[in-house]
Design an enzyme around this catalytic site. Structure first.
Site, PDB file in Angstrom:
ATOM      1  CE1 TYR A 228      -3.570   2.664   0.712  1.00  0.00           C
ATOM      2  CE2 TYR A 228      -2.126   3.364   2.496  1.00  0.00           C
ATOM      3  CZ  TYR A 228      -3.216   3.593   1.674  1.00  0.00           C
ATOM      4  OH  TYR A 228      -3.946   4.745   1.811  1.00  0.00           O
ATOM      5  CE  LYS A 232      -3.396   5.534  -1.629  1.00  0.00           C
ATOM      6  NZ  LYS A 232      -4.424   6.168  -2.490  1.00  0.00           N
TER       7      LYS A 232
END
Length: 350
Positions: A228, A232
């Site tokens: 994750y 990002k």
């Protein structure tokens, strides 16, 4: 003598008056004092800039991107992904109130219909279109459906909001391939594909706004959320590159560096000064368009919520990166233990 001349040159370069009666040691102290004053001044100016961006300076008007409350038949469209819950839903509602027609993109046809009806009831005259896509599937037919839906529309705003994190903190080696692939497909591939669909039209029309929902996990790399965090971090670098490419076509790009917000993704239910509701967060975003907020010195990036802005400033200019990694790792390990204990109790009580 050579050392003294070298110090004299440095002092003159930073605009300090040189006293030739100074010894090399004294001159060095003066130089260090000057450097210290410059550092403190820069530090203070960054903090002032943060407060000015967040509280004082006005952001861009949405009319720059085609909002038109007086004549909605001439208003531009806003495309919002992940539009049926949380931040995405709030962007759709508030952009409609600002004078945009809305294209809602999300997974559930039922929820899409509900939000579209809510928008049309709250803002008479606003037109809505919906497109159901499960971005995790990477289904070519669904992308073709979206392309058909937006074809010919004057899109002034794109909000790349859809996102997915891990179900709970987990080491990379223990992350399932399915979860890893879903995160990349949703957080990276969908953003690229939807943007490639929308942004060329903005460039041709010389007008547009692209908002990409980022995360502090992409700035302060987060162990136990490695995939994750990496997705990002990609969005951060990509947004800056894209922003520089399209700015000459009057298309504005901003990565919204976001800390905790009350949402299904964060699993937080209670708001505070540090954790806004989606409504509070989106209101602040739209009020400060074009301002960096806490993302001082980072182009095409904004940290608009005041509490988040202070954390951003501290993690960028004050706290050591190694300490942050260690602290974040400890926090995520503790979060995982709590999640596992909760799941274990649920199984026992079932």
């Amino acid at each position: 003598m050579a050392i003294e001349q070298h110090i004299d040159g440095l002092l003159r370069h930073v605009g300090l008056r040189v006293d030739h009666g100074l010894t090399p040691v004294s001159a060095s102290l003066v130089l260090l004092a000057g450097i210290g004053a410059l550092s403190v001044g820069t530090f203070a100016l960054r903090l002032v800039r943060l407060f000015a961006d967040v509280y004082i300076l006005p952001g861009n008007s949405v009319s720059k991107y085609g909002a038109n409350k007086k004549d909605l038949t001439r208003a531009s469209w806003a495309v919002v992904t992940g539009a049926t819950d949380g931040i995405g839903r709030e962007f759709a509602l508030q952009l409609a109130r600002k004078g945009f027609n809305i294209v809602l993109v999300s997974r559930s046809p039922e929820k899409l219909g509900s939000v579209a009806a809510e928008i049309e009831a709250a803002t008479p005259g606003v037109r809505t279109k919906t497109q159901a896509i499960d971005f995790a599937l990477g289904d070519e037919r669904q992308y073709e459906g979206l392309e058909h839906t937006v074809k010919g529309l004057n899109v002034g705003v794109l909000v790349n909001n859809v996102g997915k994190s891990h179900n709970m903190p987990v080491t990379f080696t223990e992350t399932s391939e399915e979860e890893m692939e879903d995160i990349i497909e949703i957080n990276v591939v969908s953003v690229l594909r939807v943007s490639k669909m929308i942004i060329p039209g903005m460039v041709d029309r010389k007008r547009g706004l692209v908002l990409n929902l980022g995360s502090f996990a992409g700035q302060v790399t987060t162990p136990m959320l490695a995939t994750y965090a990496g997705s990002k971090a990609f969005l951060s670098g990509w947004s800056q590159a894209l922003g520089e490419e399209v700015k000459r076509s009057n298309v504005d790009v901003s990565l919204l560096n976001t800390y905790f917000v009350v949402s299904n993704l964060s699993k937080i239910r209670k708001s505070s000064a540090m954790i806004p509701t989606p409504k509070q967060y989106v209101t602040q975003v739209l009020k400060t368009l074009g301002r960096n907020g806490g993302a001082v010195g980072r182009p095409y990036t904004a940290t608009p919520w005041p509490g988040h802005a202070l954390v951003d400033w501290a993690t960028t200019f004050v706290l050591p990166r190694g300490w942050l990694l260690s602290y974040t790792y400890g926090q995520q390990v503790a979060t995982r233990k709590r999640a596992l204990n909760k799941a274990h109790k649920a199984v026992k009580s079932a």
